[in-house]
Design a protein around this motif. Structure first.
Motif, PDB file in Angstrom:
ATOM      1  N   ILE A   3     -10.555  -8.089 -20.013  1.00 14.91           N
ATOM      2  CA  ILE A   3     -11.071  -8.934 -18.929  1.00 14.91           C
ATOM      3  C   ILE A   3     -12.725  -8.516 -18.587  1.00 14.91           C
ATOM      4  CG2 ILE A   3     -11.180  -9.459 -16.438  1.00 14.91           C
ATOM      5  CD1 ILE A   3      -8.383  -8.251 -16.205  1.00 14.91           C
ATOM      6  N   GLN A   4     -13.342  -9.564 -18.990  1.00 20.95           N
ATOM      7  CA  GLN A   4     -14.869  -9.255 -18.413  1.00 20.95           C
ATOM      8  C   GLN A   4     -15.368  -9.610 -17.024  1.00 20.95           C
ATOM      9  OE1 GLN A   4     -16.046 -12.187 -21.623  1.00 20.95           O
ATOM     10  NE2 GLN A   4     -16.977 -10.561 -22.734  1.00 20.95           N
ATOM     11  N   VAL A   5     -15.978  -8.608 -16.598  1.00 26.05           N
ATOM     12  CA  VAL A   5     -16.314  -8.598 -15.240  1.00 26.05           C
ATOM     13  C   VAL A   5     -17.735  -8.931 -15.228  1.00 26.05           C
ATOM     14  CG1 VAL A   5     -16.209  -7.652 -13.011  1.00 26.05           C
ATOM     15  CG2 VAL A   5     -14.219  -7.037 -14.472  1.00 26.05           C
ATOM     16  N   PHE A   6     -18.186  -9.902 -14.482  1.00 26.38           N
ATOM     17  CA  PHE A   6     -19.551 -10.004 -14.443  1.00 26.38           C
ATOM     18  C   PHE A   6     -20.263 -10.714 -13.165  1.00 26.38           C
ATOM     19  CE2 PHE A   6     -17.817 -13.462 -17.041  1.00 26.38           C
ATOM     20  CZ  PHE A   6     -18.130 -14.559 -16.406  1.00 26.38           C
ATOM     21  N   VAL A  70     -11.653 -13.485 -17.212  1.00 28.27           N
ATOM     22  CA  VAL A  70     -12.946 -13.012 -16.414  1.00 28.27           C
ATOM     23  C   VAL A  70     -12.813 -12.986 -14.997  1.00 28.27           C
ATOM     24  CG1 VAL A  70     -14.194 -14.342 -18.071  1.00 28.27           C
ATOM     25  CG2 VAL A  70     -13.949 -15.382 -15.899  1.00 28.27           C
ATOM     26  N   VAL A  71     -13.511 -12.022 -14.393  1.00 23.82           N
ATOM     27  CA  VAL A  71     -13.586 -11.812 -13.032  1.00 23.82           C
ATOM     28  C   VAL A  71     -15.043 -12.108 -12.822  1.00 23.82           C
ATOM     29  CG1 VAL A  71     -13.518 -10.106 -11.041  1.00 23.82           C
ATOM     30  CG2 VAL A  71     -11.635 -10.280 -12.771  1.00 23.82           C
ATOM     31  N   ILE A  72     -15.285 -12.987 -11.741  1.00 27.72           N
ATOM     32  CA  ILE A  72     -16.618 -13.261 -11.146  1.00 27.72           C
ATOM     33  C   ILE A  72     -16.734 -12.473 -10.091  1.00 27.72           C
ATOM     34  CG2 ILE A  72     -18.182 -15.091 -10.446  1.00 27.72           C
ATOM     35  CD1 ILE A  72     -16.428 -16.992 -12.045  1.00 27.72           C
ATOM     36  N   VAL A  73     -17.865 -12.006  -9.816  1.00 24.12           N
ATOM     37  CA  VAL A  73     -18.261 -11.150  -8.620  1.00 24.12           C
ATOM     38  C   VAL A  73     -19.966 -11.337  -8.220  1.00 24.12           C
ATOM     39  CG1 VAL A  73     -17.011  -9.044  -9.196  1.00 24.12           C
ATOM     40  CG2 VAL A  73     -19.486  -8.999  -9.836  1.00 24.12           C
ATOM     41  N   ASP A  74     -20.152 -11.384  -6.931  1.00 25.30           N
ATOM     42  CA  ASP A  74     -21.432 -11.461  -6.391  1.00 25.30           C
ATOM     43  C   ASP A  74     -21.855 -13.104  -6.566  1.00 25.30           C
ATOM     44  OD1 ASP A  74     -23.622 -10.560  -4.897  1.00 25.30           O
ATOM     45  OD2 ASP A  74     -24.753 -10.388  -6.913  1.00 25.30           O
ATOM     46  N   THR A  75     -21.198 -14.019  -6.876  1.00 28.82           N
ATOM     47  CA  THR A  75     -21.597 -15.370  -6.966  1.00 28.82           C
ATOM     48  C   THR A  75     -20.089 -16.134  -6.763  1.00 28.82           C
ATOM     49  OG1 THR A  75     -22.801 -17.368  -7.953  1.00 28.82           O
ATOM     50  CG2 THR A  75     -21.584 -15.733  -9.426  1.00 28.82           C
ATOM     51  N   ASN A  76     -20.339 -17.518  -6.450  1.00 27.48           N
ATOM     52  CA  ASN A  76     -19.202 -18.434  -6.838  1.00 27.48           C
ATOM     53  C   ASN A  76     -20.131 -19.703  -7.037  1.00 27.48           C
ATOM     54  OD1 ASN A  76     -19.270 -20.500  -4.233  1.00 27.48           O
ATOM     55  ND2 ASN A  76     -19.518 -18.565  -3.242  1.00 27.48           N
ATOM     56  N   ASN A  77     -21.236 -19.891  -7.588  1.00 28.26           N
ATOM     57  CA  ASN A  77     -22.118 -20.891  -7.978  1.00 28.26           C
ATOM     58  C   ASN A  77     -22.204 -21.176  -9.302  1.00 28.26           C
ATOM     59  OD1 ASN A  77     -23.715 -22.765  -8.099  1.00 28.26           O
ATOM     60  ND2 ASN A  77     -25.327 -21.674  -6.722  1.00 28.26           N
TER      61      ASN A  77
END
Lengths: 306, 306
Positions: A3-6, A70-77
């Motif tokens: 899983i890539q976390v970015f 993937v896991v998305i952090v610090d944005t939902n844009n």
């Protein structure tokens, strides 16, 4: 598959540190293969965090493959993420920004968005007691993210939770908050290596007011002179950056962290109008000081008028 | 201003019960004025829940005013919400569906989406120890929501968390789960009062496959005969419902809760193709049984092909 976390495409401290924190949690506590990655070069404060805590700089990736977890952090844009992000297998989103709309997931996933100053604060709450098992560097990244996003608790985005958690981390780590934050902000303030265009894009979000598209750029610094001494060439550079990025105008707010004020560069009448209507400012020359303005999220974007 | 808490436009048990649970939590624990409302008439199972636990039927509203404070539960899909939902002051979203995109908020808010079977399960976790202060009716609503969304743990959407929480609530309330669930499902199965068009729209979500728009309707029942005896008039009614709702085809899955299978009505060659390609079924007549199919979210929507 790992899983890539970015975080977002202009990695500041929270978008660099939070992927490191969450990838640690997933791999060491949850037993899922995960690694932090970046969507761009970390800023100077984020680079300081990495070197101070002996953390490896995460790999910079240029995009994601279809169905990659993937896991998305610090944005939902989606605008701040790889173009084909909705083709990826988005496993979770952890964020503290307003919901923009546009991200879609294939099935129900974990989404946690809270109105706190910092993604790392939300992660602290989600990780809970398991944080006791984290290495110092992970806790150090957490503390750095919170001090960065709150501007050492000066930003009006700061909540009691951000503050209490930062103090708990600092005590655990034996860190003197004000000395450490001063080092962080000094690192962030050293912008000598960047071109004007790079400065204008470093910490920037697009926002439209009645059809007029702005690139709302913020530079948080303890040495505003370093930036303001370059104001003529920065203003000259705005036209080209706006053109290249498909916006109508770049707004550059130089946030003086210690004096708790922002200086807005005023290259033309459009920006003069924005300054007057949005902040009730009286504009004389090509800059205007906005006392107390520290936060794009809380004070700049919600007030922008034309 | 009082916060209005609501679910989607076709209030089933979770979309009726979760607003009641959360409005209780906001007003009694958080001290914020809040009330549950509905965007439509609750279904028969939801009505059973209200009467069994002595809960007032929430007011049915036809829309929301601009800037009205609202909390959205059990959906994040603008199509299932009032038309001007993005003009409201959305304070929080609690849901267990995939992220659809389209909702936008003015500022950072609380969003909690988890891949659990039921919104009430997420609320149970969020409320934590404060649930001890809840009246029996609120806990009863929680239990009913979980048993409804999991079809008494038969649905493949069921997680260990849903199950454990339902058992804890049942023990606390002194409820015999299987006897209570049988009463719930009997209430849901009594569809005699509804017209064909009402049945086709009762529990329905729109979903497009390669440009073809489907209304994917599900009727969960312990008495499938009651529905299947009406299949000719239901199929005749599909054309008009599709036309009125701007879709190409209605798909009606009659889910037999006790036998853990679905019967799909096959009015034409389009639906025959869908049945064959999506579920590998061999279609002879105007219905086809799909063994093990219980969940639109997990088994029907992800498999739909043309």
């Amino acid at each position: 598959m790992t899983i890539q976390v970015f975080g977002h495409k202009s990695p500041d401290t929270d978008s660099t540190g939070s992927p490191i924190i969450w990838a640690w949690y997933l791999s060491e506590i949850k037993g899922e293969a995960a690694k932090p990655v970046l969507l761009g070069e970390p800023n100077t404060e984020a680079a300081f965090m990495l070197s101070h805590w002996g953390l490896d700089k995460p790999e910079i990736i240029s995009g994601v493959e279809a169905d990659a977890p993937v896991v998305i952090v610090d944005t939902n844009n989606p605008a701040e993420l790889p173009e084909n992000i909705n083709a990826a297998d988005i496993r979770a989103i952890i964020d503290h920004h307003k919901l923009v709309g546009g991200l879609e997931t294939k099935g129900p996933i974990d989404i946690r968005i809270e109105p706190l100053a910092c993604t790392a604060t939300i992660m602290y709450k989600m990780i809970g007691d398991d944080l006791a098992q984290a290495p110092k560097a992970v806790k150090g990244a957490m503390l750095t993210c919170i001090l960065s996003d709150t501007l050492e608790f000066r930003s009006p985005t700061t909540t009691q939770e951000d503050k209490a958690i930062a103090y708990a981390l600092a005590e655990d780590l034996g860190v003197d908050i004000s000395a450490y934050a001063a080092d962080m902000f000094a690192a962030k303030s050293d912008v000598s290596a960047f071109s004007d265009a790079e400065l204008l894009r470093m910490d920037s979000k697009e926002y439209a007011v009645e059809g007029t598209k702005f690139r709302v750029s913020v530079l948080e610094t303890t040495a505003p002179r370093m930036v303001l001494d370059r104001k003529d060439s920065l203003m000259a550079s705005m036209t080209q950056v706006a053109q290249e990025d498909g916006v109508d105008q770049v707004l550059l707010f130089v946030v003086d962290i210690l004096n708790e004020e922002a200086t807005l560069l005023v290259p033309n009448d459009l920006v003069k109008t924005v300054a007057e209507k949005s902040f009730g400012a009286t504009v004389g020359g090509d800059t205007v000081v906005l006392p107390g303005v520290m936060s794009r999220k809380k004070q700049i974007i919600p007030n922008l008028k034309l």
